[in-house]
Design a protein around this motif. Structure first.
Motif, mmCIF file in Angstrom:
data_model
loop_
_atom_site.group_PDB
_atom_site.id
_atom_site.type_symbol
_atom_site.label_atom_id
_atom_site.label_comp_id
_atom_site.label_asym_id
_atom_site.label_seq_id
_atom_site.Cartn_x
_atom_site.Cartn_y
_atom_site.Cartn_z
ATOM 1 N N ALA A 62 0.842 -1.206 0.000
ATOM 2 C CA ALA A 62 0.000 0.000 0.000
ATOM 3 C C ALA A 62 0.873 1.252 0.000
ATOM 4 O O ALA A 62 0.583 2.217 -0.715
ATOM 5 N N ASN A 63 1.943 1.236 0.773
ATOM 6 C CA ASN A 63 2.838 2.397 0.812
ATOM 7 C C ASN A 63 3.561 2.594 -0.519
ATOM 8 O O ASN A 63 3.779 3.731 -0.944
ATOM 9 N N ILE A 64 3.916 1.505 -1.184
ATOM 10 C CA ILE A 64 4.538 1.614 -2.507
ATOM 11 C C ILE A 64 3.569 2.297 -3.468
ATOM 12 O O ILE A 64 3.950 3.198 -4.218
ATOM 13 N N GLN A 128 9.403 6.489 2.109
ATOM 14 C CA GLN A 128 10.341 6.066 3.147
ATOM 15 C C GLN A 128 9.830 4.832 3.884
ATOM 16 O O GLN A 128 10.598 3.930 4.239
ATOM 17 N N ALA A 129 8.505 4.750 4.091
ATOM 18 C CA ALA A 129 7.911 3.619 4.824
ATOM 19 C C ALA A 129 7.948 2.315 4.033
ATOM 20 O O ALA A 129 7.781 1.244 4.612
ATOM 21 N N THR A 130 8.198 2.399 2.724
ATOM 22 C CA THR A 130 8.236 1.169 1.920
ATOM 23 C C THR A 130 9.427 0.299 2.285
ATOM 24 O O THR A 130 9.367 -0.915 2.144
ATOM 25 N N GLY A 131 10.509 0.937 2.708
ATOM 26 C CA GLY A 131 11.728 0.180 2.968
ATOM 27 C C GLY A 131 12.465 -0.185 1.685
ATOM 28 O O GLY A 131 13.502 -0.840 1.727
ATOM 29 N N VAL A 132 11.967 0.243 0.540
ATOM 30 C CA VAL A 132 12.590 -0.059 -0.754
ATOM 31 C C VAL A 132 13.649 1.016 -1.019
ATOM 32 O O VAL A 132 13.309 2.193 -1.176
ATOM 33 N N PRO A 133 14.926 0.615 -1.052
ATOM 34 C CA PRO A 133 15.992 1.606 -1.184
ATOM 35 C C PRO A 133 15.831 2.539 -2.397
ATOM 36 O O PRO A 133 16.059 3.739 -2.281
ATOM 37 N N LEU A 135 13.071 3.539 -3.990
ATOM 38 C CA LEU A 135 12.009 4.522 -3.766
ATOM 39 C C LEU A 135 12.408 5.543 -2.715
ATOM 40 O O LEU A 135 12.099 6.723 -2.842
ATOM 41 N N ARG A 136 13.095 5.071 -1.686
ATOM 42 C CA ARG A 136 13.531 5.979 -0.634
ATOM 43 C C ARG A 136 14.514 7.009 -1.192
ATOM 44 O O ARG A 136 14.436 8.197 -0.895
ATOM 45 N N PHE A 137 15.436 6.555 -2.024
ATOM 46 C CA PHE A 137 16.427 7.444 -2.637
ATOM 47 C C PHE A 137 15.735 8.425 -3.574
ATOM 48 O O PHE A 137 15.958 9.639 -3.501
ATOM 49 N N LEU A 138 14.903 7.896 -4.454
ATOM 50 C CA LEU A 138 14.222 8.735 -5.444
ATOM 51 C C LEU A 138 13.373 9.802 -4.768
ATOM 52 O O LEU A 138 13.416 10.976 -5.138
ATOM 53 N N SER A 139 12.657 9.411 -3.743
ATOM 54 C CA SER A 139 11.835 10.366 -3.011
ATOM 55 C C SER A 139 12.688 11.437 -2.341
ATOM 56 O O SER A 139 12.336 12.608 -2.333
ATOM 57 N N GLY A 140 13.799 11.020 -1.783
ATOM 58 C CA GLY A 140 14.702 11.971 -1.140
ATOM 59 C C GLY A 140 15.285 12.962 -2.132
ATOM 60 O O GLY A 140 15.421 14.148 -1.828
ATOM 61 N N VAL A 141 15.600 12.505 -3.336
ATOM 62 C CA VAL A 141 16.147 13.375 -4.364
ATOM 63 C C VAL A 141 15.084 14.364 -4.827
ATOM 64 O O VAL A 141 15.336 15.544 -5.004
ATOM 65 N N ILE A 142 13.881 13.866 -5.020
ATOM 66 C CA ILE A 142 12.797 14.709 -5.512
ATOM 67 C C ILE A 142 12.399 15.704 -4.452
ATOM 68 O O ILE A 142 12.130 16.845 -4.699
#
Length: 142
Positions: A62-64, A128-133, A135-142
């Motif tokens: 769901a978080n993804i 960040q809650a997905t734990g998927v590196p 997505l976490r990186f991409l979100s942080g960059v964006i």
């Protein structure tokens, strides 16, 4: 003896409820994914219409989807990701400008940069809650 039978019956009913809830979540996740798959590249903001399928869930899947829905609705579409990758690879961009070009390509700008930034902020906790590196990186960059 009656209490053991009653507890066993309650346990079986609880498992049935959990099973039904999991089936409902699976159905809703599939609906959200289908909705997201059908969002036209010409109207990424339409991805917001997919959110209601997954709002009440907090599983990794769901978080993804929430992360993807928010970022897509802000304008992160396949074409932008490809252009960002090409910017990192080089091409006509000098090495010292590649990172800046990469980040600029990934910026959310639908319907404008300000609203895109708001959508990025909405997406980040879910990403960040997905734990998927990735997505976490991409979100942080964006």
């Amino acid at each position: 003896m009656k209490s053991h039978v009653l507890l066993a019956a309650l346990a079986v009913m609880s498992l049935g409820l959990v099973s039904c809830e999991q089936a409902q979540e699976s159905d809703d996740l599939a609906k959200a994914q289908k909705c997201l798959d059908e969002v036209p590249a010409s109207n990424p903001a339409a991805a917001s219409n997919c959110l209601h399928h997954v709002e009440k869930y907090s599983s990794q899947q769901a978080n993804i989807l929430k992360c993807s829905i928010h970022m897509t609705s802000g304008g992160l579409i396949e074409n932008k990701i490809v252009k960002a990758y090409e910017a990192l690879k080089g091409g006509n961009i000098t090495p010292q400008n590649r990172t800046a070009a990469y980040m600029a390509m990934l910026s959310l700008d639908v319907p404008n940069a300000s609203d895109g930034y708001t959508k990025a902020q909405l997406a980040d906790p879910f990403c960040q809650a997905t734990g998927v590196p990735g997505l976490r990186f991409l979100s942080g960059v964006i």
